[in-house]
Structure formats: structure tokens, C-alpha cells
Design a protein around this motif. Structure first.
Motif, PDB file in Angstrom:
ATOM      1  N   GLN A  11     -10.611  19.747  -7.694  1.00  0.00           N
ATOM      2  CA  GLN A  11     -10.398  19.568  -6.276  1.00  0.00           C
ATOM      3  C   GLN A  11      -9.118  19.649  -5.983  1.00  0.00           C
ATOM      4  OE1 GLN A  11     -12.116  15.787  -5.604  1.00  0.00           O
ATOM      5  NE2 GLN A  11     -14.683  17.110  -5.586  1.00  0.00           N
ATOM      6  N   GLY A  12      -7.883  19.355  -6.686  1.00  0.00           N
ATOM      7  CA  GLY A  12      -6.706  19.860  -6.177  1.00  0.00           C
ATOM      8  C   GLY A  12      -5.903  20.803  -6.311  1.00  0.00           C
ATOM      9  N   ILE A  13      -6.133  22.043  -6.939  1.00  0.00           N
ATOM     10  CA  ILE A  13      -6.292  23.161  -6.555  1.00  0.00           C
ATOM     11  C   ILE A  13      -7.227  23.846  -5.344  1.00  0.00           C
ATOM     12  CG2 ILE A  13      -7.977  23.965  -8.860  1.00  0.00           C
ATOM     13  CD1 ILE A  13      -5.479  26.409  -9.012  1.00  0.00           C
ATOM     14  N   GLY A  29       0.797  -1.164   0.066  1.00  0.00           N
ATOM     15  CA  GLY A  29      -0.069   0.276  -0.492  1.00  0.00           C
ATOM     16  C   GLY A  29       0.928   0.984   0.099  1.00  0.00           C
ATOM     17  N   LEU A  30       2.082   1.405   0.712  1.00  0.00           N
ATOM     18  CA  LEU A  30       2.690   2.586   0.450  1.00  0.00           C
ATOM     19  C   LEU A  30       3.571   2.936  -0.305  1.00  0.00           C
ATOM     20  CD1 LEU A  30       4.085   2.245   4.143  1.00  0.00           C
ATOM     21  CD2 LEU A  30       2.229   3.931   3.741  1.00  0.00           C
ATOM     22  N   ARG A  31       4.130   1.575  -1.127  1.00  0.00           N
ATOM     23  CA  ARG A  31       4.662   1.453  -2.275  1.00  0.00           C
ATOM     24  C   ARG A  31       3.557   2.287  -3.511  1.00  0.00           C
ATOM     25  NH1 ARG A  31       7.157  -3.188  -1.023  1.00  0.00           N
ATOM     26  NH2 ARG A  31       6.096  -3.948  -2.305  1.00  0.00           N
ATOM     27  N   PHE A  32       2.121   1.623  -3.666  1.00  0.00           N
ATOM     28  CA  PHE A  32       1.240   2.440  -4.347  1.00  0.00           C
ATOM     29  C   PHE A  32       1.237   3.366  -4.207  1.00  0.00           C
ATOM     30  CE2 PHE A  32      -3.007   3.704  -5.286  1.00  0.00           C
ATOM     31  CZ  PHE A  32      -3.060   2.969  -6.247  1.00  0.00           C
ATOM     32  N   LEU A  33       1.457   4.073  -2.504  1.00  0.00           N
ATOM     33  CA  LEU A  33       0.972   5.499  -2.577  1.00  0.00           C
ATOM     34  C   LEU A  33       2.233   6.273  -2.928  1.00  0.00           C
ATOM     35  CD1 LEU A  33      -0.474   7.653  -1.452  1.00  0.00           C
ATOM     36  CD2 LEU A  33       1.113   6.943   0.772  1.00  0.00           C
ATOM     37  N   GLY A  34       3.161   5.513  -3.010  1.00  0.00           N
ATOM     38  CA  GLY A  34       4.543   6.467  -3.679  1.00  0.00           C
ATOM     39  C   GLY A  34       4.750   6.223  -5.163  1.00  0.00           C
ATOM     40  N   THR A  35       3.788   5.610  -5.870  1.00  0.00           N
ATOM     41  CA  THR A  35       3.549   5.918  -7.448  1.00  0.00           C
ATOM     42  C   THR A  35       2.276   6.317  -8.431  1.00  0.00           C
ATOM     43  OG1 THR A  35       2.090   4.263  -7.341  1.00  0.00           O
ATOM     44  CG2 THR A  35       4.548   3.725  -7.762  1.00  0.00           C
ATOM     45  N   ARG A  36       1.746   7.340  -6.779  1.00  0.00           N
ATOM     46  CA  ARG A  36       0.345   8.506  -7.015  1.00  0.00           C
ATOM     47  C   ARG A  36       0.709   9.520  -6.722  1.00  0.00           C
ATOM     48  NH1 ARG A  36       0.417   3.638  -9.645  1.00  0.00           N
ATOM     49  NH2 ARG A  36      -1.812   2.892 -10.392  1.00  0.00           N
ATOM     50  N   PRO A  37       1.109  10.240  -7.423  1.00  0.00           N
ATOM     51  CA  PRO A  37       1.441  11.958  -6.583  1.00  0.00           C
ATOM     52  C   PRO A  37      -0.041  12.617  -5.821  1.00  0.00           C
ATOM     53  CG  PRO A  37       2.456  11.822  -8.950  1.00  0.00           C
ATOM     54  CD  PRO A  37       2.040  10.774  -8.627  1.00  0.00           C
ATOM     55  N   VAL A  38      -0.775  12.111  -6.726  1.00  0.00           N
ATOM     56  CA  VAL A  38      -2.656  12.907  -6.531  1.00  0.00           C
ATOM     57  C   VAL A  38      -2.423  12.822  -4.958  1.00  0.00           C
ATOM     58  CG1 VAL A  38      -4.733  12.900  -6.477  1.00  0.00           C
ATOM     59  CG2 VAL A  38      -3.029  14.071  -8.991  1.00  0.00           C
ATOM     60  N   LEU A  39      -2.240  11.148  -5.087  1.00  0.00           N
ATOM     61  CA  LEU A  39      -2.979  10.786  -3.413  1.00  0.00           C
ATOM     62  C   LEU A  39      -2.041  11.275  -2.358  1.00  0.00           C
ATOM     63  CD1 LEU A  39      -3.829   7.277  -4.245  1.00  0.00           C
ATOM     64  CD2 LEU A  39      -5.179   9.126  -3.489  1.00  0.00           C
ATOM     65  N   MET A  40      -0.127  10.760  -2.882  1.00  0.00           N
ATOM     66  CA  MET A  40       0.834  11.820  -2.117  1.00  0.00           C
ATOM     67  C   MET A  40       0.419  12.730  -1.685  1.00  0.00           C
ATOM     68  SD  MET A  40       3.230  10.429   0.030  1.00  0.00           S
ATOM     69  CE  MET A  40       4.269   9.338  -1.134  1.00  0.00           C
ATOM     70  N   MET A  41       0.029  13.850  -2.427  1.00  0.00           N
ATOM     71  CA  MET A  41      -0.068  14.624  -1.863  1.00  0.00           C
ATOM     72  C   MET A  41      -1.513  15.157  -1.365  1.00  0.00           C
ATOM     73  SD  MET A  41       1.735  17.393  -3.160  1.00  0.00           S
ATOM     74  CE  MET A  41       0.687  18.947  -3.404  1.00  0.00           C
ATOM     75  N   SER A  42      -2.237  14.830  -1.484  1.00  0.00           N
ATOM     76  CA  SER A  42      -3.165  14.867  -0.521  1.00  0.00           C
ATOM     77  C   SER A  42      -3.144  14.310   0.712  1.00  0.00           C
ATOM     78  CB  SER A  42      -4.543  13.663  -0.795  1.00  0.00           C
ATOM     79  OG  SER A  42      -4.374  12.174  -0.336  1.00  0.00           O
ATOM     80  N   VAL A  97       3.724  20.388  -8.019  1.00  0.00           N
ATOM     81  CA  VAL A  97       3.210  18.911  -8.921  1.00  0.00           C
ATOM     82  C   VAL A  97       2.027  19.275  -9.035  1.00  0.00           C
ATOM     83  CG1 VAL A  97       2.548  16.644  -7.980  1.00  0.00           C
ATOM     84  CG2 VAL A  97       4.097  17.837  -6.362  1.00  0.00           C
ATOM     85  N   PRO A  98       2.850  19.805 -10.340  1.00  0.00           N
ATOM     86  CA  PRO A  98       1.339  20.210 -11.776  1.00  0.00           C
ATOM     87  C   PRO A  98       0.333  19.346 -11.554  1.00  0.00           C
ATOM     88  CG  PRO A  98       3.820  20.861 -12.453  1.00  0.00           C
ATOM     89  CD  PRO A  98       3.668  19.752 -10.966  1.00  0.00           C
ATOM     90  N   SER A  99       0.450  17.620 -11.734  1.00  0.00           N
ATOM     91  CA  SER A  99      -0.690  16.715 -11.589  1.00  0.00           C
ATOM     92  C   SER A  99      -1.921  17.186 -10.735  1.00  0.00           C
ATOM     93  CB  SER A  99      -0.074  15.263 -11.934  1.00  0.00           C
ATOM     94  OG  SER A  99       0.905  15.302 -10.890  1.00  0.00           O
ATOM     95  N   PHE A 100      -1.175  16.796  -9.518  1.00  0.00           N
ATOM     96  CA  PHE A 100      -1.902  17.656  -8.358  1.00  0.00           C
ATOM     97  C   PHE A 100      -3.034  19.038  -9.282  1.00  0.00           C
ATOM     98  CE2 PHE A 100      -3.535  18.712  -4.133  1.00  0.00           C
ATOM     99  CZ  PHE A 100      -4.079  17.538  -3.260  1.00  0.00           C
TER     100      PHE A 100
END
Length: 444
Positions: free
Chosen positions: A323-325, A252-265, A434-437
């Protein structure tokens, strides 16, 4: 046949009637528009039309009120028994360590077994610990290590139920109603955060700790009933039949590290709480600026009251696509509101800005939870909800440490105002990195 009404006596009267007619006709239209705006601004209650979610929401609201009541009662009882703030302070790690360990593990379990069953079992653990607190108070045992041990057990149950309950919501409701459901949940939790301590002040007078714990146990049965009535929710995808463990947590932690949007949340929440939370400074500022320790309660309550009022006027949240911005914006608003409160020399003004900050914090929590629940696949939701639990529990405590340390070195005002401004600036800079966020929308 009745006679016709008299005609207007002059051309000026006729002109007056002609001019008033459109104004009179427009009044109902304005009233209708105002009512429409009020409905759009009011909290979205559509998720409550779903019976399973309605029971879960009501159960969480009622049981969390009891949980807050017990939290206050435990602190007061331990101090009464020991006359030592050190023993009271030990309740902090007794709560936090199980939240971190079992929050992550409980999330992994929630991805590998029926979530309804797990929620019921973990709820029974919490209920049993509350009954233990009730019995020790009723029998006047007076054993502080026993009380702390029961707190640890209660925290274990809470650490498992929290991510499990969060992972349940997207299975109960269509994705379009998830933001509204989260808003309802956070508003109810903030209401409980306010009502529970107030109720504790009434109940634990004259050392009536058994009454407090007994009331909590009774209130908790509402949440337990809601869990029992949930439909079966077996795991989906590859998690079926898997045995949860450290490997599952690390996945789960590795998956989180590959998803910038989730990590930024998660990162932006750590910034919000770890950098800007001024709670540790309330006693000093209340004493030196606002006339005494009675102001501490008002300062603490202001954030929760603002969050509740923000929730009641949150109908617009579900219509936000970017929702990111939006999350960056409301956390910056939280930081600026905190900074403004730190500059206020009138208590009412500080409370007003803290309430505005509380409203912004509620919106932030809704966006973060919604991003997690809708962006993450179902087979990962439990583990990521576990991370969410750890961050939510740990962020404010990091904020207490930062505020206290900086306050001791540079003064309370510098720590309070500087933390708020630093939060607003830092969250914008991190968001720009993190522009993707910033581009993230509810469409994915």
C-alpha cells in the motif's frame, strides 16, 4: 420410436460442425470469465453484511448528504442577509478553526472513553446546532453572528464525530475488511458531496432555508440512530480511565513522529491537496476558457463524480498488499490528471481528466485511512484519526491559497498545470526518501 435425424449430407458439413463445437463450448467459459472479472472489479460490499457497520455506513451517507445541503444553504442565506462576500468568507474560519482544535482533542477523548458514547454525545451537539439553524430560519431571526455561532457549534460536533467514527471501524470489522469499509465510506461521502448541493439548489429556491435545515435535521436522525445502536467500545490498554487533555494530544503527535509510515500517509496527502488542488482557479478558467460561470459547477462536480465511479469499480483495492508504493503511484496519477485538465481547452476533456483525478484521489484516501487504522495501535487510533481530520480539512484550503497566489503572480494555467506536475514529482521524491514507506505492506 422417432426416426434418427438425417446425417450430414457431405463431409464439408461434418467438418463445419466439428469446428463450431469448440467455439460454442468456449462461449459460456468466456462469459463466466467476464462475469468473474466484473465481480472482482466491482466495489467490495462484504462489510455491509455486518449489521453495525451497515447501519453506521447508511447513517453517515444520509446525514452527510444533509450536511452538504446545509453548507450550501448557510452560504446563500448569509449572502442574502448581508450582500457581502466577506461575511460568506467568514464561514471558512468558523468551520476550520473548530475542526483543527476539536479534531485533535476529540481524537484524544476517543482514546480515553467509550467510543459509542462519545459518538452519540457529539452527534447530539451537531443535531442541536442544525435544529438551531432551522429555528432561526423558521422564525426569520436574520442574525448573521447567530448563524456563524451555530456553524461553529456544528463544526465542533463534526470535528469530534469524524475521528471517533474512523476509530470505530477497526473495532467492528476484521482487519481484512477495513479497506473495503473505507472504500464504501468514501464513495458514499463523495456521492453525498454531489447530491447535497444539487438538492440544495432545489430546496432553497425562494428563500426556503427553514426547509433545508429541517430536512438536514431529519436526515441526521439516521446517523444518530446508527450511533445509538453501536455496541459498547470502552478504551483498551493504558488509556482506560485516563483524562484526555493537551498531554494526551502531544503524546499522539510524538507517537506519529516516531512512525515514518504513518507520518508519510499524512505528508503525501498534504502534497496532493496543498500543491495540486486547482479549485480556486475554477472561476477564472471557467470565465476565460470555458464560456462562463456555469462551467464552475461542472468543474467542481467532476472530481466528485470521478471519485464515485472510482469507488464503484474498486474491488481490486483490498487485494493490494504494497500500500505504500501504491499510495505514491495514485497521488502521482492525481497530479498528472490535474495537470492534463489544466491544459485542456475543451470543457469535456477537462472534466474527463478531473474525473480521473477524482478516482485517483478516492483510492488515495482509502489507502491512507487503511494504513492509519491497521498500522496504529487501538489506543492511539482516536488521536491519529484527529490528525487525519485536520489534514483532510486543511489540505484543500492550503491548496486554494497556493493556487490563488501563484495564479495571481504567474497566471491561472501556470498555477493549475504547474501544481499538478509539481505534485507528481514531489510525491515521488518524498517517497524515495523514505524507503520504509515504499516497503510497507498490509502484513506490516
Amino acid at each position: 420410436m422417432s426416426p434418427n435425424p438425417d446425417p450430414p449430407s457431405s463431409s464439408s458439413e461434418l467438418d463445419s460442425l466439428t469446428e463450431d463445437a469448440p467455439a460454442a463450448a468456449s462461449r459460456p467459459a468466456r462469459t463466466s470469465r467476464l462475469r468473474g472479472l466484473a465481480r472482482r472489479a466491482a466495489i467490495d460490499t462484504r462489510p455491509l453484511s455486518h449489521a453495525a457497520f451497515r447501519r453506521l455506513w447508511l447513517g453517515q451517507a444520509v446525514s452527510f448528504t444533509g450536511f452538504q445541503l446545509t453548507s450550501v444553504a448557510i452560504s446563500v442565506q448569509v449572502y442574502t442577509l448581508t450582500k457581502s462576500s466577506l461575511w460568506v468568507g467568514l464561514l471558512g474560519p468558523a468551520n476550520l478553526v473548530p475542526l483543527i482544535v476539536f479534531g485533535l482533542w476529540g481524537g484524544a477523548v476517543a482514546d480515553a472513553m467509550d467510543r459509542r458514547r462519545l459518538l452519540v454525545l457529539a452527534s447530539l451537539v451537531t443535531w442541536a446546532s442544525t435544529l438551531g439553524l432551522f429555528l432561526q430560519a423558521l422564525l426569520h431571526v436574520g442574525n448573521v453572528p447567530l448563524i456563524i455561532g451555530l456553524v461553529v457549534v456544528q463544526s465542533v460536533g463534526f470535528a469530534i464525530t469524524s475521528p471517533t467514527r474512523g476509530a470505530v471501524i477497526p473495532r467492528l470489522l476484521p482487519v481484512t475488511l477495513v479497506p473495503a469499509a473505507n472504500t464504501l465510506n468514501f464513495t458514499a461521502s463523495q456521492t453525498a458531496t454531489f447530491i447535497g448541493p444539487v438538492l440544495a439548489g432545489v430546496v432553497i429556491g425562494s428563500g426556503r432555508y427553514a426547509l433545508a435545515y429541517g430536512l438536514d435535521a431529519a436526515l441526521f436522525t439516521v446517523g444518530l440512530y446508527a450511533a445509538i445502536r453501536l455496541p459498547a467500545m470502552p478504551p483498551l490498554g493504558d488509556e482506560t480511565g485516563r483524562r484526555p487533555g493537551l498531554r494526551s494530544v502531544f503524546e499522539g503527535l510524538r507517537f506519529l513522529g516516531t512512525r515514518p509510515v504513518l507520518m508519510m500517509s499524512f505528508v503525501v496527502d498534504i502534497i496532493a491537496m496543498g500543491v495540486a488542488m486547482p479549485r480556486a482557479l475554477f472561476p477564472e478558467v471557467a470565465d476565460t476558457r470555458f464560456g462562463g460561470e456555469q462551467a464552475v459547477g461542472w468543474l467542481v462536480a467532476a472530481i466528485a463524480v470521478g471519485a464515485v465511479l472510482g469507488g464503484l469499480m474498486s474491488g481490486w483495492i483490498g487485494r493490494i498488499r504494497r500500500q505504500g508504493i501504491a499510495l505514491i503511484a495514485v497521488i502521482a496519477a492525481w497530479g498528472l490528471a490535474v495537470a492534463a485538465a489544466g491544459l485542456a481547452h475543451a470543457l469535456w476533456l477537462a472534466l474527463l481528466f478531473l474525473a480521473l483525478g477524482g478516482a485517483a484521489d478516492l483510492v488515495s484516501a482509502v489507502f491512507r485511512q487503511t494504513i492509519l487504522q491497521t498500522y496504529a495501535p487501538d489506543e492511539m487510533r482516536g488521536r491519529l484519526q484527529g490528525v487525519f481530520t485536520v489534514v483532510v480539512a486543511g489540505g484543500p484550503r492550503l491548496g486554494d491559497l497556493r493556487a490563488g497566489a501563484v495564479g495571481a503572480a504567474a497566471g491561472a494555467t501556470a498555477s493549475w498545470v504547474g501544481g499538478g506536475l509539481a505534485c507528481a514529482i514531489l510525491v515521488v521524491l518524498v517517497g524515495l526518501a523514505v524507503p520504509s514507506f515504499l516497503r510497507y505492506t498490509t502484513d506490516g
